[in-house]
Enzyme design. Structure first.
Site, PDB file in Angstrom:
ATOM      1  N   CYS A 123       0.852  -1.190   0.000  1.00  0.00           N
ATOM      2  CA  CYS A 123       0.000   0.000   0.000  1.00  0.00           C
ATOM      3  C   CYS A 123       0.886   1.238   0.000  1.00  0.00           C
ATOM      4  O   CYS A 123       1.901   1.277   0.705  1.00  0.00           O
ATOM      5  CB  CYS A 123      -0.865  -0.026   1.262  1.00  0.00           C
ATOM      6  SG  CYS A 123      -1.925   1.411   1.441  1.00  0.00           S
ATOM      7  N   HIS A 166      -9.224  -3.787  -1.742  1.00  0.00           N
ATOM      8  CA  HIS A 166      -8.167  -3.059  -1.008  1.00  0.00           C
ATOM      9  C   HIS A 166      -8.527  -1.568  -0.927  1.00  0.00           C
ATOM     10  O   HIS A 166      -8.451  -0.952   0.147  1.00  0.00           O
ATOM     11  CB  HIS A 166      -6.817  -3.269  -1.710  1.00  0.00           C
ATOM     12  CG  HIS A 166      -5.676  -2.513  -1.103  1.00  0.00           C
ATOM     13  ND1 HIS A 166      -4.600  -3.127  -0.493  1.00  0.00           N
ATOM     14  CD2 HIS A 166      -5.443  -1.177  -0.988  1.00  0.00           C
ATOM     15  CE1 HIS A 166      -3.771  -2.198  -0.037  1.00  0.00           C
ATOM     16  NE2 HIS A 166      -4.252  -1.013  -0.320  1.00  0.00           N
ATOM     17  N   GLU A 167      -8.941  -0.996  -2.058  1.00  0.00           N
ATOM     18  CA  GLU A 167      -9.266   0.442  -2.084  1.00  0.00           C
ATOM     19  C   GLU A 167     -10.546   0.730  -1.293  1.00  0.00           C
ATOM     20  O   GLU A 167     -10.629   1.727  -0.565  1.00  0.00           O
ATOM     21  CB  GLU A 167      -9.392   0.946  -3.522  1.00  0.00           C
ATOM     22  CG  GLU A 167      -8.132   0.788  -4.371  1.00  0.00           C
ATOM     23  CD  GLU A 167      -6.871   1.270  -3.691  1.00  0.00           C
ATOM     24  OE1 GLU A 167      -6.911   2.262  -2.923  1.00  0.00           O
ATOM     25  OE2 GLU A 167      -5.806   0.642  -3.893  1.00  0.00           O
ATOM     26  N   HIS A 170      -9.989   1.139   2.292  1.00  0.00           N
ATOM     27  CA  HIS A 170      -9.495   2.468   2.690  1.00  0.00           C
ATOM     28  C   HIS A 170     -10.652   3.408   3.039  1.00  0.00           C
ATOM     29  O   HIS A 170     -10.503   4.307   3.862  1.00  0.00           O
ATOM     30  CB  HIS A 170      -8.665   3.110   1.577  1.00  0.00           C
ATOM     31  CG  HIS A 170      -7.237   2.648   1.534  1.00  0.00           C
ATOM     32  ND1 HIS A 170      -6.375   2.802   2.595  1.00  0.00           N
ATOM     33  CD2 HIS A 170      -6.521   2.045   0.561  1.00  0.00           C
ATOM     34  CE1 HIS A 170      -5.175   2.320   2.264  1.00  0.00           C
ATOM     35  NE2 HIS A 170      -5.241   1.846   1.032  1.00  0.00           N
TER      36      HIS A 170
HETATM   37 NI    NI Z   1      -3.639   0.992   0.014  1.00  0.00          NI
END
Ligand code: NI
Length: 196
Positions: A123, A166-167, A170
């Site tokens: 990341c 993954h995004e 966030h």
């Molecule tokens: Ni990331």
């Protein structure tokens, strides 16, 4: 100046100076929904995020701007707690395989089957290697608003689905290593597929 105002200034180019790192509280917030229709400011933000990803995959720009390579970026990583992500995934030949700016992305359905990337995840906001499998859904159905302010529903699988998750994490204050088994980072549950 706040981060959004700064980034949407004329011809501003996002660099690693705009990225915040683990330990910063914004990375742990649940980001705010974007209002419909998406405002010109947030459309510009999305464009600048995509330009960052393109630059981060261009060796000359990487050197010039001192970037780290990335396939996805979420607005909270720029200290903007809004539900905006950009994804740019190249194929093995370097051609674009998937490119999208997404507002309010939401997983509405997913497979039971899980996958992990063989070498784990990284990341831009985590400046150290954290090793271990990060279990993700193999297939996801996602709704979002695109850069033309249209409501979209798409299905993603494997690598693209992993980047999306993954995004999306966030936007919910989750970092990839939160999903690694602390005691046995390379342990896999039965039936979980390992992706190259
Ligand atoms: Ni990331």
């Amino acid at each position: 100046m706040d981060a959004l105002k700064k980034i949407i200034q004329d011809s501003y180019v996002i660099t690693m100076k705009d990225v915040i790192f683990e330990g910063h509280q914004t990375l742990r917030l649940v980001a705010e929904e974007v209002e419909k229709p998406v405002t010109p400011e947030l459309l510009t933000l999305g464009e600048r995020m995509m330009t960052f990803l393109k630059n981060s995959q261009n060796p000359e720009m990487v050197e010039k701007l001192e970037l780290r390579g990335g396939v996805g970026l979420a607005a909270p990583q720029l200290n903007i707690a809004k539900r905006v992500i950009a994804i740019l995934i190249p194929d093995a030949k370097g051609n674009i395989q998937f490119e999208e700016i997404m507002y309010n992305p939401k997983i509405i359905a997913h497979s039971a089957q899980e996958v992990c990337l063989k070498s784990g995840e990284g990341c831009l906001s985590v400046e150290r290697e954290v090793l271990g499998f990060v279990p993700r859904y193999k297939r996801v159905t996602v709704t979002y608003i695109n850069h033309d302010n249209e409501e979209k529903t798409i299905k993603l699988k494997d690598h693209q689905a992993i980047v999306l998750q993954h995004e999306l994490d966030h936007l919910n204050g989750i970092l990839f290593f939160d999903r690694i088994n602390e005691k046995e980072p390379w342990a896999v549950k039965e039936g979980v597929e390992i992706l190259e």
